[in-house]
Scaffold this motif. Structure first.
Motif: not given
Length: 125
Positions: A39, A43-47, A61, A107
Motif C-alpha cells: 500500500q 492508494k488502495e492496498r494491492e496484491s 500481479v 488477489s
C-alpha cells in the motif's frame, strides 16, 4: 490464531534488490495460502503475489512478474518475497497475509484472515 511478522524492508536505489521475510507462528498448520500486498500513500492496498502453502503454486500481479519471486519455507513457517530490479513505483508498505480457507489463489485482500504489521520499502530514483 496465526501471528505474522514481516522484516527486510528498507531504502534501496532503483535497480536494486531486497528480500522480505514473513515469519508465521501459532496455528500455522491451518494456512492454505499466503500473500504479499502493498500500500502506497493515498492508494488502495494491492496484491503483489500469493502462494499455495502446500503445493507452491504462485500468482503475481502483472507489474511485478519477472522481477519479484514469492517462496516459502514450510519447515520454518516463513514466507519470502525476493524483489529485484526495483523501481520507484514499488515504494510502499508491504504486508504479508494468511488465508486459512481452502480454495484457489486470490488477489482479493478481503479473503485473507491474518495480517502482519507491514514493512516499509522505499526505492529512490
Amino acid at each position: 490464531q496465526v501471528q505474522l511478522v514481516e522484516s527486510g524492508g528498507g531504502l534501496v536505489q532503483a535497480g536494486g534488490s531486497l528480500r522480505l521475510s514473513c515469519a508465521a507462528s501459532g496455528r500455522t498448520f491451518r494456512i492454505y495460502t499466503m500473500g504479499w500486498f502493498r500500500q502506497a500513500p493515498g492508494k488502495e492496498r494491492e496484491s503483489v503475489a500469493a502462494i499455495n502453502w502446500s503445493d507452491g503454486a504462485t500468482y503475481y500481479v502483472g507489474s511485478v512478474k519477472g522481477r519479484f519471486t514469492i517462496s516459502r519455507d514450510n519447515a520454518n513457517n516463513t514466507l519470502y518475497l525476493q524483489m529485484n530490479s526495483l523501481k520507484p513505483e514499488d515504494t510502499a508498505v508491504y504486508y504479508c497475509a494468511a488465508d486459512l480457507k481452502p480454495g484457489t489463489l486470490t488477489s482479493n485482500p478481503t479473503v485473507y484472515d491474518y495480517w502482519g504489521q507491514g514493512t516499509q520499502v522505499t526505492v529512490s530514483s
